[in-house]
Design an enzyme around this catalytic site. Sequence first.
Site, PDB file in Angstrom:
ATOM      1  N   CYS A   1       6.096 -14.105  44.494  1.00 51.50           N
ATOM      2  CA  CYS A   1       5.063 -13.329  45.358  1.00 51.50           C
ATOM      3  C   CYS A   1       5.165 -14.826  46.174  1.00 51.50           C
ATOM      4  O   CYS A   1       5.896 -15.011  47.344  1.00 51.50           O
ATOM      5  CB  CYS A   1       3.955 -13.148  45.047  1.00 51.50           C
ATOM      6  SG  CYS A   1       2.930 -12.364  46.205  1.00 51.50           S
TER       7      CYS A   1
ATOM      8  N   CYS B   1       7.141 -12.465  48.658  1.00 58.46           N
ATOM      9  CA  CYS B   1       6.458 -12.142  49.654  1.00 58.46           C
ATOM     10  C   CYS B   1       6.181 -12.345  50.873  1.00 58.46           C
ATOM     11  O   CYS B   1       5.924 -12.537  51.817  1.00 58.46           O
ATOM     12  CB  CYS B   1       5.167 -11.833  49.071  1.00 58.46           C
ATOM     13  SG  CYS B   1       5.120 -10.763  47.534  1.00 58.46           S
TER      14      CYS B   1
ATOM     15  N   LYS C   1       8.644 -14.912  52.525  1.00 65.19           N
ATOM     16  CA  LYS C   1       9.383 -13.614  52.858  1.00 65.19           C
ATOM     17  C   LYS C   1       8.619 -13.402  54.528  1.00 65.19           C
ATOM     18  O   LYS C   1       9.390 -12.796  56.055  1.00 65.19           O
ATOM     19  CB  LYS C   1       9.538 -12.158  52.716  1.00 65.19           C
ATOM     20  CG  LYS C   1      10.234 -10.712  52.940  1.00 65.19           C
ATOM     21  CD  LYS C   1       9.716 -10.228  53.468  1.00 65.19           C
ATOM     22  CE  LYS C   1       8.079  -9.882  53.064  1.00 65.19           C
ATOM     23  NZ  LYS C   1       7.914  -8.899  51.968  1.00 65.19           N
TER      24      LYS C   1
ATOM     25  N   TYR D   1      13.805  -2.476  49.371  1.00 62.34           N
ATOM     26  CA  TYR D   1      12.663  -2.885  49.887  1.00 62.34           C
ATOM     27  C   TYR D   1      13.477  -4.387  50.216  1.00 62.34           C
ATOM     28  O   TYR D   1      13.193  -4.759  51.649  1.00 62.34           O
ATOM     29  CB  TYR D   1      11.683  -3.684  48.803  1.00 62.34           C
ATOM     30  CG  TYR D   1      11.370  -2.828  48.725  1.00 62.34           C
ATOM     31  CD1 TYR D   1       9.640  -2.708  49.165  1.00 62.34           C
ATOM     32  CD2 TYR D   1      11.151  -1.574  47.665  1.00 62.34           C
ATOM     33  CE1 TYR D   1       9.057  -1.921  48.604  1.00 62.34           C
ATOM     34  CE2 TYR D   1      10.103  -1.198  47.143  1.00 62.34           C
ATOM     35  CZ  TYR D   1       8.882  -1.129  47.545  1.00 62.34           C
ATOM     36  OH  TYR D   1       8.289  -0.188  47.644  1.00 62.34           O
TER      37      TYR D   1
ATOM     38  N   GLU E   1      14.241  -5.680  54.550  1.00 64.36           N
ATOM     39  CA  GLU E   1      13.749  -6.878  54.859  1.00 64.36           C
ATOM     40  C   GLU E   1      14.541  -7.716  55.690  1.00 64.36           C
ATOM     41  O   GLU E   1      13.861  -8.476  56.328  1.00 64.36           O
ATOM     42  CB  GLU E   1      12.203  -7.259  54.280  1.00 64.36           C
ATOM     43  CG  GLU E   1      11.845  -5.601  53.756  1.00 64.36           C
ATOM     44  CD  GLU E   1      10.186  -6.654  52.715  1.00 64.36           C
ATOM     45  OE1 GLU E   1      10.528  -7.180  51.946  1.00 64.36           O
ATOM     46  OE2 GLU E   1       9.013  -6.032  52.036  1.00 64.36           O
TER      47      GLU E   1
ATOM     48  N   HIS F   1      -9.873   3.843  69.983  1.00 65.13           N
ATOM     49  CA  HIS F   1      -9.028   3.552  71.468  1.00 65.13           C
ATOM     50  C   HIS F   1      -9.239   2.601  72.104  1.00 65.13           C
ATOM     51  O   HIS F   1     -10.424   2.444  72.291  1.00 65.13           O
ATOM     52  CB  HIS F   1      -9.528   5.300  72.021  1.00 65.13           C
ATOM     53  CG  HIS F   1      -8.445   4.784  73.444  1.00 65.13           C
ATOM     54  ND1 HIS F   1      -6.958   5.932  73.457  1.00 65.13           N
ATOM     55  CD2 HIS F   1      -8.351   4.700  74.641  1.00 65.13           C
ATOM     56  CE1 HIS F   1      -6.658   5.773  74.547  1.00 65.13           C
ATOM     57  NE2 HIS F   1      -7.551   5.140  75.118  1.00 65.13           N
TER      58      HIS F   1
ATOM     59  N   GLU G   1      -5.578   5.803  65.375  1.00 71.66           N
ATOM     60  CA  GLU G   1      -6.198   6.285  66.216  1.00 71.66           C
ATOM     61  C   GLU G   1      -5.445   8.008  65.664  1.00 71.66           C
ATOM     62  O   GLU G   1      -5.707   9.149  65.483  1.00 71.66           O
ATOM     63  CB  GLU G   1      -6.548   6.487  67.756  1.00 71.66           C
ATOM     64  CG  GLU G   1      -5.744   6.488  68.590  1.00 71.66           C
ATOM     65  CD  GLU G   1      -5.228   6.391  70.157  1.00 71.66           C
ATOM     66  OE1 GLU G   1      -7.386   7.349  70.108  1.00 71.66           O
ATOM     67  OE2 GLU G   1      -5.244   6.126  71.018  1.00 71.66           O
TER      68      GLU G   1
HETATM   69  P1  NDP Z   1      15.041  -1.926  44.817  1.00 69.11           P
HETATM   70  O1  NDP Z   1      14.960  -1.190  44.051  1.00 69.11           O
HETATM   71  O2  NDP Z   1      13.897  -1.445  46.445  1.00 69.11           O
HETATM   72  O3  NDP Z   1      16.528  -1.338  45.463  1.00 69.11           O
HETATM   73  C1  NDP Z   1      17.753  -1.416  45.383  1.00 69.11           C
HETATM   74  C2  NDP Z   1      19.092  -0.888  45.813  1.00 69.11           C
HETATM   75  O4  NDP Z   1      20.207  -1.741  45.647  1.00 69.11           O
HETATM   76  C3  NDP Z   1      18.762   0.453  45.757  1.00 69.11           C
HETATM   77  O5  NDP Z   1      19.519   0.583  47.591  1.00 69.11           O
HETATM   78  C4  NDP Z   1      20.013   0.702  45.066  1.00 69.11           C
HETATM   79  O6  NDP Z   1      20.925   2.275  45.293  1.00 69.11           O
HETATM   80  C5  NDP Z   1      21.062  -0.392  45.409  1.00 69.11           C
HETATM   81  N1  NDP Z   1      21.722  -0.403  43.577  1.00 69.11           N
HETATM   82  C6  NDP Z   1      20.233  -0.037  42.840  1.00 69.11           C
HETATM   83  N2  NDP Z   1      21.211  -1.052  41.834  1.00 69.11           N
HETATM   84  C7  NDP Z   1      22.331  -1.139  42.502  1.00 69.11           C
HETATM   85  C8  NDP Z   1      23.991  -0.920  41.486  1.00 69.11           C
HETATM   86  N3  NDP Z   1      24.407  -1.023  40.610  1.00 69.11           N
HETATM   87  N4  NDP Z   1      25.066  -1.383  42.517  1.00 69.11           N
HETATM   88  C9  NDP Z   1      24.718  -1.388  43.613  1.00 69.11           C
HETATM   89  N5  NDP Z   1      23.608  -0.872  44.155  1.00 69.11           N
HETATM   90  C10 NDP Z   1      22.523  -0.294  43.528  1.00 69.11           C
HETATM   91  O7  NDP Z   1      15.469  -3.215  44.826  1.00 69.11           O
HETATM   92  P2  NDP Z   1      15.065  -4.692  45.549  1.00 69.11           P
HETATM   93  O8  NDP Z   1      15.835  -5.605  45.149  1.00 69.11           O
HETATM   94  O9  NDP Z   1      15.138  -4.774  46.997  1.00 69.11           O
HETATM   95  O10 NDP Z   1      13.557  -5.225  45.408  1.00 69.11           O
HETATM   96  C11 NDP Z   1      12.858  -5.480  43.933  1.00 69.11           C
HETATM   97  C12 NDP Z   1      11.211  -5.075  44.152  1.00 69.11           C
HETATM   98  O11 NDP Z   1      10.638  -6.078  44.590  1.00 69.11           O
HETATM   99  C13 NDP Z   1      10.982  -3.382  44.322  1.00 69.11           C
HETATM  100  O12 NDP Z   1      11.157  -2.486  43.937  1.00 69.11           O
HETATM  101  C14 NDP Z   1      10.329  -3.872  45.032  1.00 69.11           C
HETATM  102  O13 NDP Z   1       9.507  -3.397  43.705  1.00 69.11           O
HETATM  103  C15 NDP Z   1       9.985  -5.359  44.742  1.00 69.11           C
HETATM  104  N6  NDP Z   1       9.750  -5.645  46.407  1.00 69.11           N
HETATM  105  C16 NDP Z   1       8.852  -5.373  47.001  1.00 69.11           C
HETATM  106  C17 NDP Z   1       8.394  -5.334  48.298  1.00 69.11           C
HETATM  107  C18 NDP Z   1       7.410  -5.282  48.950  1.00 69.11           C
HETATM  108  O14 NDP Z   1       6.122  -4.895  48.600  1.00 69.11           O
HETATM  109  N7  NDP Z   1       7.370  -5.054  50.701  1.00 69.11           N
HETATM  110  C19 NDP Z   1       9.314  -6.225  49.098  1.00 69.11           C
HETATM  111  C20 NDP Z   1      10.557  -7.094  47.932  1.00 69.11           C
HETATM  112  C21 NDP Z   1      10.551  -6.362  46.590  1.00 69.11           C
HETATM  113  P3  NDP Z   1      20.095   3.563  44.882  1.00 69.11           P
HETATM  114  O15 NDP Z   1      18.385   3.409  45.633  1.00 69.11           O
HETATM  115  O16 NDP Z   1      21.268   4.139  46.300  1.00 69.11           O
HETATM  116  O17 NDP Z   1      20.207   3.957  43.846  1.00 69.11           O
END
Ligand code: NDP
Length: 452
Positions: A45, A50, A53, A180, A184, A441, A446
């Site tokens: 983080c 976080c 970012k 995510y 982002e 407001h 709101e």
């Molecule tokens: P996410 O789980 O959010 O997204 C993964 C993405 O990759 C999805 O679009 C998924 O597609 C795709 N995917 C998954 N597996 C494969 C694969 N084998 N081949 C190709 N595409 C794949 O992962 P992130 O890496 O973005 O983030 C990890 C975690 O970190 C998040 O789940 C979150 O918990 C945390 N995070 C939180 C943030 C916040 O709170 N703002 C910011 C950044 C990270 P599909 O959906 O179609 O399966």
Amino acid sequence: MTDPAYDYDLFVIGAGSGGVRASRIAAGYGARVAVAEEYRVGGTCVIRGCVPKKLLVYGSHFAEELQDAANYGWTVEKMTFDWPTLRDAVAKDVDRLNAAYTNTLNSNKVEHFLDRATITGPNSVRLASGREITAKHILVAVGAWPVMPEFEGSEHCITSNEVFHLESLPRRVVIAGAGYIALEFAGIFNALGSHVTVVNRSETILRSYDASLRDRLLQITMARGIEYKFNCGIERVEQHEEGCLMVHMKGQPDPLPADAVLVATGRRPKTDGLGLENAGIELGAHGEIVVDELGQTTCPSIFAVGDVTNRVQLTPVAIREGHAFADRVFGGKDTRVSYDCIPSAVFSQPPLASVGLTEAQAREKLGSNVKIFTSDFRPMKNIFGHRPERGLYKLVVDAQTDKVLGVHLIGPEAPEVLQAAAIAVKAGLTKADFDATVALHPSMAEELVLMR
Ligand code: NDP
């Protein structure tokens, strides 16, 4: 509590959000605590997640704000952006936080080793330097790590670990994944002027969010110039002269030229090489440490918190888990973590934020006993900035009890608005309670109390 048979009462592996909180609270109860961290104190983080970012998001917002400035009477003579300035300023803030976290450990008398630790038995670890240490309890809080899928040329791609250190701002960025991290960084690079293409294996972005919000984000980001290629994945990446990358995708005849390829297809628990087998610790299908509701692994003296357990990969959850562990094991308190109504946000541009059941989840659970209220509005800021983008707020309500089951927001500052709404959902307030609250407001928030 202190057991002289062991070097420490608690040995924590990983000084991230969960590990530092657990160490500090346990030490506060009088436990002799040590923590090992192989990289930098602060964890994902703070060091490569976080915090940096969010600073990049702030940095990239200036593009829009400087454009709007003229409408407010400001003359900005020359607008230029220098990536190394932002990158280095962010890195400096990460250094500050790294020092602050280290001070927290010191001031709470938690001994820390900047070294990799491996579990050698139920009550023992070995540091990479060779030192053997015993502890009555061990807490594994090593987090997760970005997954780099196997394809030809993947060594030319980066993950969210490297994106903060890019030498220059890439003119063309290809991002794999639509979760995510992908969205982002798509927002950050798009705002900074890069051409962004998001490549995803399905046609669903941000799978866990309400469909209306996802659709709105897709529309707005496409209008802002982000391109999406759905139902396809990266097949291979070739490096051409002068660093230009050619991204070949399955089912797409033409490769995409790119200056950077960011892979953001999920994060995996970082359990490899931890020696978990030496203590009989069971792993789940995704390499996660299997724990019971108290965070205890299949080895009774070893616990785990945070992303390594792959329950909810969010910093505040890891912190709560670390705190609850220390309360229970060292403070004699039966603190539990409630996994109900955890708010979350995506700092995309615009951001979205959500708590509770989505409309689809509510309909699956309650059938037709669901009422949906929406406000589809154009934020004042966007009207003045001549941007057609609209915000969308949605309440999901149990038609029988009138309880608000979910709040889903997309629009400027949505995460700031959502946190207060999450209190209401967690407290089980009704739509009538929302309606009885006088609007503040003029604000976007709101809209939450004006949906009829
Ligand atoms: P996410 O789980 O959010 O997204 C993964 C993405 O990759 C999805 O679009 C998924 O597609 C795709 N995917 C998954 N597996 C494969 C694969 N084998 N081949 C190709 N595409 C794949 O992962 P992130 O890496 O973005 O983030 C990890 C975690 O970190 C998040 O789940 C979150 O918990 C945390 N995070 C939180 C943030 C916040 O709170 N703002 C910011 C950044 C990270 P599909 O959906 O179609 O399966």
